[in-house]
Every structure is written in structure tokens, then in C-alpha cells.
Write a protein that holds these residues in place. Sequence first.
Motif, short mmCIF file in Angstrom:
data_model
loop_
_atom_site.label_atom_id
_atom_site.label_comp_id
_atom_site.label_asym_id
_atom_site.label_seq_id
_atom_site.Cartn_x
_atom_site.Cartn_y
_atom_site.Cartn_z
N TRP B 292 31.04 -11.89 -41.73
CA TRP B 292 31.55 -13.27 -41.88
C TRP B 292 30.43 -14.25 -41.60
O TRP B 292 29.72 -14.10 -40.61
CB TRP B 292 32.69 -13.52 -40.89
CG TRP B 292 33.96 -12.79 -41.21
CD1 TRP B 292 34.41 -11.64 -40.64
CD2 TRP B 292 34.93 -13.16 -42.20
NE1 TRP B 292 35.60 -11.27 -41.20
CE2 TRP B 292 35.95 -12.19 -42.17
CE3 TRP B 292 35.04 -14.21 -43.11
CZ2 TRP B 292 37.06 -12.23 -43.00
CZ3 TRP B 292 36.14 -14.27 -43.94
CH2 TRP B 292 37.14 -13.28 -43.89
N ILE B 293 30.24 -15.22 -42.50
CA ILE B 293 29.20 -16.22 -42.25
C ILE B 293 29.70 -17.64 -42.50
O ILE B 293 30.62 -17.86 -43.28
CB ILE B 293 27.91 -16.01 -43.08
CG1 ILE B 293 28.18 -16.11 -44.59
CG2 ILE B 293 27.25 -14.70 -42.76
CD1 ILE B 293 26.89 -16.25 -45.39
N ARG B 294 29.06 -18.55 -41.77
CA ARG B 294 29.24 -19.98 -42.04
C ARG B 294 28.06 -20.39 -42.92
O ARG B 294 26.92 -20.09 -42.58
CB ARG B 294 29.21 -20.78 -40.75
CG ARG B 294 30.41 -20.57 -39.87
CD ARG B 294 30.35 -21.44 -38.61
NE ARG B 294 31.54 -21.18 -37.81
CZ ARG B 294 31.64 -20.16 -36.95
NH1 ARG B 294 30.62 -19.34 -36.76
NH2 ARG B 294 32.76 -19.96 -36.28
N ILE B 295 28.34 -21.04 -44.02
CA ILE B 295 27.24 -21.46 -44.89
C ILE B 295 27.18 -22.97 -45.00
O ILE B 295 28.19 -23.66 -44.82
CB ILE B 295 27.33 -20.84 -46.31
CG1 ILE B 295 28.70 -21.11 -46.92
CG2 ILE B 295 27.02 -19.36 -46.28
CD1 ILE B 295 28.79 -20.68 -48.37
N GLY B 296 25.98 -23.45 -45.29
CA GLY B 296 25.79 -24.87 -45.58
C GLY B 296 26.00 -25.77 -44.39
O GLY B 296 26.68 -26.79 -44.49
N GLY B 297 25.42 -25.44 -43.24
CA GLY B 297 25.59 -26.23 -42.02
C GLY B 297 25.29 -27.71 -42.24
O GLY B 297 24.41 -28.07 -43.02
N HIS B 298 26.00 -28.56 -41.54
CA HIS B 298 25.86 -30.01 -41.76
C HIS B 298 25.07 -30.68 -40.65
O HIS B 298 25.05 -31.89 -40.55
CB HIS B 298 27.25 -30.66 -41.84
CG HIS B 298 27.91 -30.43 -43.16
ND1 HIS B 298 27.89 -31.35 -44.17
CD2 HIS B 298 28.57 -29.36 -43.64
CE1 HIS B 298 28.53 -30.87 -45.22
NE2 HIS B 298 28.96 -29.66 -44.93
N GLU B 299 24.41 -29.88 -39.79
CA GLU B 299 23.83 -30.47 -38.59
C GLU B 299 22.77 -31.53 -38.88
O GLU B 299 22.58 -32.44 -38.09
CB GLU B 299 23.27 -29.37 -37.66
CG GLU B 299 22.09 -28.59 -38.23
CD GLU B 299 22.53 -27.34 -38.96
OE1 GLU B 299 21.77 -26.37 -38.93
OE2 GLU B 299 23.61 -27.31 -39.58
#
Lengths: 109, 453
Positions: B292-299
Motif C-alpha cells: 500500500w502506498i500514498r502517492i503524490g504528497g502535497h507537502e
Amino acid sequence: MSLTYETALSAMESAVDEMNLSLPQEKRLSTDPDAVLFGPGSQLDSVGLVNLVMAAEQHLGDATGADLVLASEAAMSRKRSPYRSLRALAEYAVEVAGADGTGEQAATA
Amino acid sequence: MATGFLLARFAAAGDKTAFVEADGSRESYAGLLARIEAAGAALDAAGVRPGAAVQLRGDFGAAATAFLLALWARGAAVIPVAPVSFEKAGEFAQVGQAEWIVDAASGAASGAIAPGPGSSEHPLYDDLRRRGVPGLVIFSSGTTGASKGAVHDATRLLSKFEGPGKDFRTLAFLLFDHIAGVDTLLYCLSNASTIVCPAERTPEAICRLIAAEAVEVLPTAPSFLNLMLLSGAQQAHDLSSLKIVTYGAEMMPQALLERVAAALPQARLVQKYGTSEIGALRSRSEGSASRWIRIGGHEDGRGAEWRVVDGLLEVRTGTAMLGYLNAPSPFTDDGWYRTGDRVEVKGDMVRFLGRDSDVINVGGQKVFPAEVEAEIARLDGVAEVAVSGSAHPILGAVVTARVRMTDPGAAPAAVRTAIRRGLAGRLEPYKIPQKIEVTDQPLVTDRFKQRRG
């Protein structure tokens, strides 16, 4: 189904011969059963390894009429890789064939 | 100038090693700066005008990097070609309208620049020139076999790296002309990190290099990790320096991920995601043994948005390409890119399930059945052919060709050899079917749809 080590090794050699027909001289593989097949010092790259394993499956199929699976998660999780030499691969084929006739059962055993 | 922040960081890094070259020699950041200046002078002397389309043949290392940055400083649209794709360099130069060919591998700085077949003319290049920004063209396989050139605004790709990142000794395992390889290069350069360039990509050679150069980051592919474990190379070398292993480009089987995690307990395993069209996205894995991954971080405010439509991932991001050189725009009217990747969703994470198309992913390299079918159909004695992908535990997937010969009595082993030989030199090795089945059954349905499966 019974598969003898000699038949298995002969199928491995046929697979190597078939691969060598389309490889340049310097990339050709040895039929020495104890030469390193996949590992340090080997001529095979990843695509070459897959080609050889699949050719071996086809030659085993020609020889026995059965579908034997030599590439599986079970084969790859072994502590000693069955792809380290032709001898190891032939021994693995015998083991797969011996496990009650189907490769799948042997592979998950 | 788009590359200005990089040059300032190189100057600050001074004598620090920028590249451990494939031959083992070293080049410092100060040396890289001098090479960029020399490359720029050579380009000017050859008459390469600002904004030209230029093919750059080379690999990771100071020579090609110097030309890349010197070309970008001159607003060029750079078309990189790595050694594994040299057989397609002519086609890429044509499609990319390359007005100049720079061969960074040739050694001589000024003698390596030659006129190309193109005119630098293309509406997307006009757009770059109008805005005074450099470009990057990344080729990927197209469904018909013709390669598609994705044109990027290089300043958008570079902008991702203006903020500070982390300094890791990184092995340049991926390819110089793939988006993920360029991403690795720019990340390392922007943090003045040491980039270790491999002479070959076998498990033995890579593990030896990791140990010898105390490599901390290995960006790679699931199939390489599988081969490494199979070869046992990781046991023969001290890999304790490795802190991070990133993988992408193809499906990672859960069982393999767990074996890699067990074999490299000190390393964090991180999945990456990107495509030639949308660039490499920021991503974060749930954990080393999780897909499972989080993509496209908005930091940093420059992240990507994603959504799932009919089970397929769509992405909208500022790092997306401007368009293809030679194919219609794949974006929706409101700017979403349909990736064709089938995913499941859990909260703000996704997990990749596979591709929703004919594309076959052989160890991270894309193969389109139509291209392989076209080459096999040209061979003597072939009546019909259908190419498909099948799952394979070693490479993720393999290319399977089913062929019917005009002579029904042809011996299968002889047919297999004739096909492999006939394709050698015409297709890249990974595209040559790993499995060839000879059949006497028709391969086209009565509605003229190929039976690929």
C-alpha cells in the motif's frame, strides 16, 4: 509420473543446445551439469535465465508429455536455488515430477 | 536559468565526489562544473542554437550529465538515449526532430557533436521556446510498435528538487533515458550526493558495487531483487550500508516483498510510482513489507492529485508532460491522465493490481504484443501469430507467442530457434518471446479478432 534424473538432465542439455543456436559464440552456455548456471560468473542474464527455464519446461514436456513447472515462488524461496546449475535444475525437475504427478503440488510442498 | 540552483549547489559541494564512474574513476562536483562549462563551449562552437532539439546518447556519469545540464542551460529540448536503446537511436532522432546528436560516450568533448536528421520543428518545441524553457523528451513503447515521445518542460521536473532533500550515496541502477532514472539523477544532483554508476546490472556486479562503494540507496525493480535473491549475490557481499531500496515499474508480488525484507532487514523498502507521461511522483509506502502506498504528497504544494475511475488510476500533476510528439493527447479535457493501472483503495492509499491493457511488463520493461506480432509475421513460413503476456514468477511476466506455420509438419524446436534467430537484432532481447508455442489451430476468430489469450 516418473522422471529419471538422466531424462531430466538430457532435457536440460537439449534446452541449452536450443538456446545456444540463437546466442553469439561468446554468450553460449555450457552443458557441464556443474557449471554455474545463474550466479557469480555466469553468462546468463535475467531474460536468459527465463528463456532457459522455459525451454527446459518445454523439453521436459516433450520427453514426458506432462506440464512441469520449474519456475515458481516455491522454487525461488528455496535456501539453495534450483537455478544454480543444470544438475540442480534436473534434480529439482525430478522432485517436481515425483510429487504425485503434478508440478503444482511439488512446487508448494 | 533553470539549472542555476543546481550549479550553485555544485559549487558549494566543491571536492565532494559527484560520480563514481562505471570504470571506477571519480569526478568531483568542482570537476563536473568545469565539464559543464566545457560542454557548453563545445555546443556553442558547433553552432547549436538555443532551443534546439538535441539527442544525447550516453549513460549515467559526468560526461553525459555535463552535456544534459549545458544543453538545458541553452534552452534545448534534450532527447536522452541510453546504451540499451542505441538500436532505436535513429528512430528517436527522426521522431524527435533532433537537429543535433551529442554522443557523450565518445570521450572527445567537442568531436562528439554532429548534425542530426531533424529541424527542431514541432508545436510542443515552439511552446518551450516561446516560454524560454528547456525540455526533456522521454520515449516509451507505443501500442503499434512505434515509440511515443513524451515532451516535458524541464523546469517543471527541476522545480521538484529546489527544496532541500537528503544526501545519500546512490547507485544509478535505472536507465538514463527513463523518467525514473532522470528523477534519480536530478534528486542526487540537487543534494550534491555521490552517484555510483554501474558497468553492468547483474546481481553480482551490483552487490559488489554496493559493498565497495558503501551505497546507501538502490533504486531498482522487483525482478532485479528477485534475481539477486536467486543468485545469492546478496550473501556474498556486505550490503549493510544499504538504507533504502526503492522499486517500481512493475508489480511486486507480496511473497517477494517479504523475502526481500527478510534478506535486507536494515533497509527500508519503498515503492515508487511514475510514468513517462506524468513523471515520477512523490510516494510513501505504508511499511517495508506493505504494497500500500500514498502517492503524490502535497507537502510542498507541488504534489499530484489522484482519483480512481472504474477501478483505474487517474492522476493530475504539475509535472505532467506537455504532450506526445507523435500521438494524440492522452489527457482528459480537465487534465487527468488515465494511467491504465488497476488499483484498490484503502483510505488515502492505493495498491497496484496490474495493467488494464495488452501491455506486457517484462521485468519493468514494457512490451506491446502488436510490435512483436508484426516482427514475427515477417519471418519466412509463419502463417499466423498471436502474442500475449503470461504471469511469470521470475520476471513478473513473460512474452508468449503462439504461431501457426504454413508447414504443419515443422518441428517445434526448429520453429522456436528460427523465430528467436529471426528476431535477434530486430527487437530488444526482452521483447523476444520467452515462450513460443507452435499450434496448428487458427489464431484469428471469425470476427478477425486475434486470439491472444
